[in-house]
Design a protein around this motif. Sequence first.
Motif, PDB file in Angstrom:
ATOM      1  N   PHE A 141       0.829  -1.208   0.000  1.00  0.00           N
ATOM      2  CA  PHE A 141       0.000   0.000   0.000  1.00  0.00           C
ATOM      3  C   PHE A 141       0.866   1.262   0.000  1.00  0.00           C
ATOM      4  O   PHE A 141       0.613   2.190  -0.766  1.00  0.00           O
ATOM      5  CB  PHE A 141      -0.920  -0.028   1.218  1.00  0.00           C
ATOM      6  CG  PHE A 141      -1.806   1.183   1.341  1.00  0.00           C
ATOM      7  CD1 PHE A 141      -1.590   2.118   2.331  1.00  0.00           C
ATOM      8  CD2 PHE A 141      -2.859   1.377   0.471  1.00  0.00           C
ATOM      9  CE1 PHE A 141      -2.399   3.231   2.456  1.00  0.00           C
ATOM     10  CE2 PHE A 141      -3.674   2.482   0.581  1.00  0.00           C
ATOM     11  CZ  PHE A 141      -3.447   3.417   1.579  1.00  0.00           C
ATOM     12  N   ARG A 142       1.881   1.290   0.850  1.00  0.00           N
ATOM     13  CA  ARG A 142       2.764   2.465   0.896  1.00  0.00           C
ATOM     14  C   ARG A 142       3.490   2.668  -0.422  1.00  0.00           C
ATOM     15  O   ARG A 142       3.654   3.789  -0.903  1.00  0.00           O
ATOM     16  CB  ARG A 142       3.767   2.307   2.037  1.00  0.00           C
ATOM     17  CG  ARG A 142       3.221   2.648   3.414  1.00  0.00           C
ATOM     18  CD  ARG A 142       4.338   2.739   4.431  1.00  0.00           C
ATOM     19  NE  ARG A 142       4.810   1.442   4.847  1.00  0.00           N
ATOM     20  CZ  ARG A 142       4.352   0.775   5.912  1.00  0.00           C
ATOM     21  NH1 ARG A 142       3.399   1.285   6.650  1.00  0.00           N
ATOM     22  NH2 ARG A 142       4.851  -0.406   6.238  1.00  0.00           N
ATOM     23  N   PHE A 143       3.940   1.564  -0.996  1.00  0.00           N
ATOM     24  CA  PHE A 143       4.645   1.630  -2.278  1.00  0.00           C
ATOM     25  C   PHE A 143       3.738   2.202  -3.363  1.00  0.00           C
ATOM     26  O   PHE A 143       4.151   3.078  -4.126  1.00  0.00           O
ATOM     27  CB  PHE A 143       5.122   0.222  -2.642  1.00  0.00           C
ATOM     28  CG  PHE A 143       5.695   0.094  -4.028  1.00  0.00           C
ATOM     29  CD1 PHE A 143       5.029  -0.625  -5.008  1.00  0.00           C
ATOM     30  CD2 PHE A 143       6.900   0.683  -4.352  1.00  0.00           C
ATOM     31  CE1 PHE A 143       5.540  -0.752  -6.279  1.00  0.00           C
ATOM     32  CE2 PHE A 143       7.430   0.559  -5.632  1.00  0.00           C
ATOM     33  CZ  PHE A 143       6.739  -0.161  -6.602  1.00  0.00           C
ATOM     34  N   VAL A 144       2.518   1.757  -3.383  1.00  0.00           N
ATOM     35  CA  VAL A 144       1.597   2.183  -4.439  1.00  0.00           C
ATOM     36  C   VAL A 144       1.124   3.613  -4.206  1.00  0.00           C
ATOM     37  O   VAL A 144       1.015   4.413  -5.135  1.00  0.00           O
ATOM     38  CB  VAL A 144       0.398   1.215  -4.523  1.00  0.00           C
ATOM     39  CG1 VAL A 144      -0.631   1.719  -5.524  1.00  0.00           C
ATOM     40  CG2 VAL A 144       0.863  -0.176  -4.899  1.00  0.00           C
ATOM     41  N   VAL A 145       0.859   3.952  -2.943  1.00  0.00           N
ATOM     42  CA  VAL A 145       0.301   5.286  -2.676  1.00  0.00           C
ATOM     43  C   VAL A 145       1.323   6.371  -2.970  1.00  0.00           C
ATOM     44  O   VAL A 145       0.951   7.506  -3.303  1.00  0.00           O
ATOM     45  CB  VAL A 145      -0.213   5.362  -1.228  1.00  0.00           C
ATOM     46  CG1 VAL A 145       0.920   5.649  -0.242  1.00  0.00           C
ATOM     47  CG2 VAL A 145      -1.298   6.408  -1.078  1.00  0.00           C
ATOM     48  N   ALA A 170       2.296  -6.070  -8.035  1.00  0.00           N
ATOM     49  CA  ALA A 170       1.852  -4.711  -7.718  1.00  0.00           C
ATOM     50  C   ALA A 170       2.432  -3.713  -8.703  1.00  0.00           C
ATOM     51  O   ALA A 170       1.746  -2.768  -9.124  1.00  0.00           O
ATOM     52  CB  ALA A 170       2.268  -4.343  -6.296  1.00  0.00           C
ATOM     53  N   TYR A 171       3.661  -3.924  -9.078  1.00  0.00           N
ATOM     54  CA  TYR A 171       4.308  -3.013 -10.020  1.00  0.00           C
ATOM     55  C   TYR A 171       3.587  -3.035 -11.366  1.00  0.00           C
ATOM     56  O   TYR A 171       3.309  -1.980 -11.945  1.00  0.00           O
ATOM     57  CB  TYR A 171       5.777  -3.395 -10.176  1.00  0.00           C
ATOM     58  CG  TYR A 171       6.521  -2.584 -11.218  1.00  0.00           C
ATOM     59  CD1 TYR A 171       6.909  -3.163 -12.415  1.00  0.00           C
ATOM     60  CD2 TYR A 171       6.816  -1.252 -11.001  1.00  0.00           C
ATOM     61  CE1 TYR A 171       7.575  -2.425 -13.377  1.00  0.00           C
ATOM     62  CE2 TYR A 171       7.494  -0.507 -11.955  1.00  0.00           C
ATOM     63  CZ  TYR A 171       7.872  -1.100 -13.144  1.00  0.00           C
ATOM     64  OH  TYR A 171       8.526  -0.367 -14.093  1.00  0.00           O
ATOM     65  N   CYS A 194       0.500  -3.990 -11.959  1.00  0.00           N
ATOM     66  CA  CYS A 194      -0.833  -3.392 -11.770  1.00  0.00           C
ATOM     67  C   CYS A 194      -0.717  -1.877 -11.714  1.00  0.00           C
ATOM     68  O   CYS A 194      -1.567  -1.149 -12.259  1.00  0.00           O
ATOM     69  CB  CYS A 194      -1.466  -3.911 -10.477  1.00  0.00           C
ATOM     70  SG  CYS A 194      -1.903  -5.650 -10.517  1.00  0.00           S
ATOM     71  N   LEU A 195       0.329  -1.407 -11.064  1.00  0.00           N
ATOM     72  CA  LEU A 195       0.535   0.025 -10.935  1.00  0.00           C
ATOM     73  C   LEU A 195       0.787   0.657 -12.302  1.00  0.00           C
ATOM     74  O   LEU A 195       0.231   1.712 -12.617  1.00  0.00           O
ATOM     75  CB  LEU A 195       1.724   0.265 -10.009  1.00  0.00           C
ATOM     76  CG  LEU A 195       2.118   1.727  -9.764  1.00  0.00           C
ATOM     77  CD1 LEU A 195       1.001   2.440  -9.051  1.00  0.00           C
ATOM     78  CD2 LEU A 195       3.391   1.770  -8.932  1.00  0.00           C
ATOM     79  N   ILE A 196       1.618   0.018 -13.098  1.00  0.00           N
ATOM     80  CA  ILE A 196       1.924   0.546 -14.429  1.00  0.00           C
ATOM     81  C   ILE A 196       0.645   0.655 -15.253  1.00  0.00           C
ATOM     82  O   ILE A 196       0.384   1.681 -15.901  1.00  0.00           O
ATOM     83  CB  ILE A 196       2.966  -0.324 -15.133  1.00  0.00           C
ATOM     84  CG1 ILE A 196       4.310  -0.250 -14.407  1.00  0.00           C
ATOM     85  CG2 ILE A 196       3.116   0.098 -16.592  1.00  0.00           C
ATOM     86  CD1 ILE A 196       4.906   1.129 -14.355  1.00  0.00           C
ATOM     87  N   ASN A 197      -0.153  -0.393 -15.204  1.00  0.00           N
ATOM     88  CA  ASN A 197      -1.410  -0.373 -15.954  1.00  0.00           C
ATOM     89  C   ASN A 197      -2.320   0.737 -15.452  1.00  0.00           C
ATOM     90  O   ASN A 197      -2.966   1.435 -16.239  1.00  0.00           O
ATOM     91  CB  ASN A 197      -2.122  -1.712 -15.841  1.00  0.00           C
ATOM     92  CG  ASN A 197      -1.366  -2.817 -16.548  1.00  0.00           C
ATOM     93  OD1 ASN A 197      -0.602  -2.566 -17.473  1.00  0.00           O
ATOM     94  ND2 ASN A 197      -1.568  -4.045 -16.096  1.00  0.00           N
ATOM     95  N   THR A 236      11.007  -5.252 -11.778  1.00  0.00           N
ATOM     96  CA  THR A 236      10.656  -4.253 -12.777  1.00  0.00           C
ATOM     97  C   THR A 236      10.908  -4.688 -14.210  1.00  0.00           C
ATOM     98  O   THR A 236      10.503  -3.999 -15.148  1.00  0.00           O
ATOM     99  CB  THR A 236      11.448  -2.959 -12.524  1.00  0.00           C
ATOM    100  OG1 THR A 236      12.846  -3.278 -12.545  1.00  0.00           O
ATOM    101  CG2 THR A 236      11.093  -2.357 -11.173  1.00  0.00           C
ATOM    102  N   GLY A 237      11.601  -5.810 -14.375  1.00  0.00           N
ATOM    103  CA  GLY A 237      11.901  -6.248 -15.727  1.00  0.00           C
ATOM    104  C   GLY A 237      13.102  -5.554 -16.341  1.00  0.00           C
ATOM    105  O   GLY A 237      13.343  -5.661 -17.543  1.00  0.00           O
ATOM    106  N   LEU A 238      13.853  -4.810 -15.524  1.00  0.00           N
ATOM    107  CA  LEU A 238      15.068  -4.146 -16.009  1.00  0.00           C
ATOM    108  C   LEU A 238      16.269  -5.053 -15.756  1.00  0.00           C
ATOM    109  O   LEU A 238      16.136  -6.115 -15.155  1.00  0.00           O
ATOM    110  CB  LEU A 238      15.253  -2.813 -15.270  1.00  0.00           C
ATOM    111  CG  LEU A 238      14.108  -1.800 -15.361  1.00  0.00           C
ATOM    112  CD1 LEU A 238      14.308  -0.692 -14.346  1.00  0.00           C
ATOM    113  CD2 LEU A 238      14.006  -1.250 -16.765  1.00  0.00           C
ATOM    114  N   ASN A 239      17.423  -4.600 -16.206  1.00  0.00           N
ATOM    115  CA  ASN A 239      18.645  -5.301 -15.816  1.00  0.00           C
ATOM    116  C   ASN A 239      19.318  -4.498 -14.705  1.00  0.00           C
ATOM    117  O   ASN A 239      18.951  -3.355 -14.426  1.00  0.00           O
ATOM    118  CB  ASN A 239      19.567  -5.536 -17.005  1.00  0.00           C
ATOM    119  CG  ASN A 239      19.968  -4.242 -17.698  1.00  0.00           C
ATOM    120  OD1 ASN A 239      20.371  -3.281 -17.040  1.00  0.00           O
ATOM    121  ND2 ASN A 239      19.856  -4.195 -19.016  1.00  0.00           N
ATOM    122  N   GLU A 240      20.327  -5.090 -14.087  1.00  0.00           N
ATOM    123  CA  GLU A 240      20.949  -4.458 -12.923  1.00  0.00           C
ATOM    124  C   GLU A 240      21.579  -3.121 -13.271  1.00  0.00           C
ATOM    125  O   GLU A 240      21.498  -2.171 -12.476  1.00  0.00           O
ATOM    126  CB  GLU A 240      22.017  -5.388 -12.339  1.00  0.00           C
ATOM    127  CG  GLU A 240      21.467  -6.471 -11.457  1.00  0.00           C
ATOM    128  CD  GLU A 240      22.553  -7.168 -10.670  1.00  0.00           C
ATOM    129  OE1 GLU A 240      22.581  -8.410 -10.704  1.00  0.00           O
ATOM    130  OE2 GLU A 240      23.347  -6.464 -10.014  1.00  0.00           O
TER     131      GLU A 240
END
Lengths: 346, 161
Positions: B18-22, B62-63, B65-68, B132-136
């Motif tokens: 919740f904190r991350f998303v808010v 959550a990430y 869902c957040l992006i969408n 996140t689907g990124l690289n390091e």
Amino acid sequence: MSIHIDRLNYEEYYLDYLEGNLSGDVLAAFEAFLEANPDVVIDDEPATLLPTEEHLDPVIKLALKQTPDLSQLSAETLDYFLISRQEGLLTDQQSSQLDHWLEANIQYRNDARLMQLTKLTPAFSDVYTWKNKLKRPAGRIIPLPLWLGSAAAAAGLAFFLLLSDGTPENPAGPVKPLAHNEAPKDHDPIRRDGNGTADTAPSTTETVDPAGAGIHRVTNYQGRASRGVDVESMPNVDQLAMRPLSKIERNSGNLVPLHIEKAAAGNLPTALNELAIVSTPVSKQPDMANPIVPITERLSAALNTDVDFRTAKAAKRTAKGSSEAKGGGFYLKIGKFEISHRSASR
Amino acid sequence: MNANEYNKAVDQYADNIFRFVVKHTRNKMLADDVVQETFAKVWEKHEEVAAEKVKSYLFTTAYHCLINTMKKEARSGSIEGIERAGHSDNPHLFDIQKVLHEALARLPEVQKTVVLLRDYEGYHYDEIASITGLNESQVKVYIFRARQALKTYLKDLELVA
């Protein structure tokens, strides 16, 4: 040999001409063609590739490296090293060297202080208040013990029969109470096992009527032997209110009625005549019989305890307006649990 | 992961999610929706998720869902041009964290995400990359850029004050 150049073949010479590879007669012929055809002249500025300048942020470039290289520490790369220290990428030695550099360059100490402040801390006041709505049921079905289920079934059955008007008679025949001082008859029904041996012998117990109506003799006609239990040691009752006195009651000297005593007929309102009665002479006891012998036997075997259930027909009025001397009600016993209800006889 | 472990994860990580998303949406009602959607999706796959990996699975879900959600909300932001919070107040008493969160709201989404995962949850670069689907390397670069931007914002505030 003369070379003929025209609009159909000039292109194959044009590149060589631009690169300066034509000479002699071929060059003269091509230049003559260009003078005769000025519309095919191509811009003669040479095409060159412009060199691209590297535009990558040096700090970002440093960030792509695996380990910080302090040899590149400068005012331009200071942020990189400050962030590296904050991210825990510097060793203790490297961190110490960075401190020495900052001491030598005091104007950048504020940058170091501000970089330390960029660490975010969560606001723990932000909580999700609907956690319970997210949860899923995780319980499991716990099977009831057989004895509990059987007791519940028996209690429900007793409640059901309580609501009914009458009950079927015991197919083995009604059990008639003994009159005072009357001896049991030999032909009285006794439950026998497969070998013809009676599992219980008729036994007689005596109880004291608290109302002084006399001694009531109770004979166990249909005593039921619970498995592993001595029947004669169990208080068997085949008549309501004929429960043998307990040891406490017998020794106390003050006999406490188990139920409400019946007042003299006619002295109480009608409703009170329906109350349960205790001290009724044996001769006036209503017929009580077990209408569900197979069920109570099965329950007794399953629960390994005595299960008894008796009912009596409710009182009925005759055509002349007077009622038969029969009281309704039921009696249920499961082990040490007993419950009974009695309608007064009229 | 059985139902009991799932319910335990709700107790442990619902607040964190919740904190991350808010912090991203700056809208608690929207954050509620994202949290519900996140846990609903995790419940659908709960039998395939190991209990010890549920946290990273939750944050990954959550990430996404957040992006969408953010795409739908079509938010944009850059740290330049932000109104300087606390400018009219006594510059010596303003809340650093409050100012930082205001600045955080103006960061690009990907920088905001990696910084929050790093500072709020303490994830390592490879974990953030997995979520996140990124690289390091990309994660490191985004974190460096974000911290530079935040430092610059604080520095500008002090200069203005």
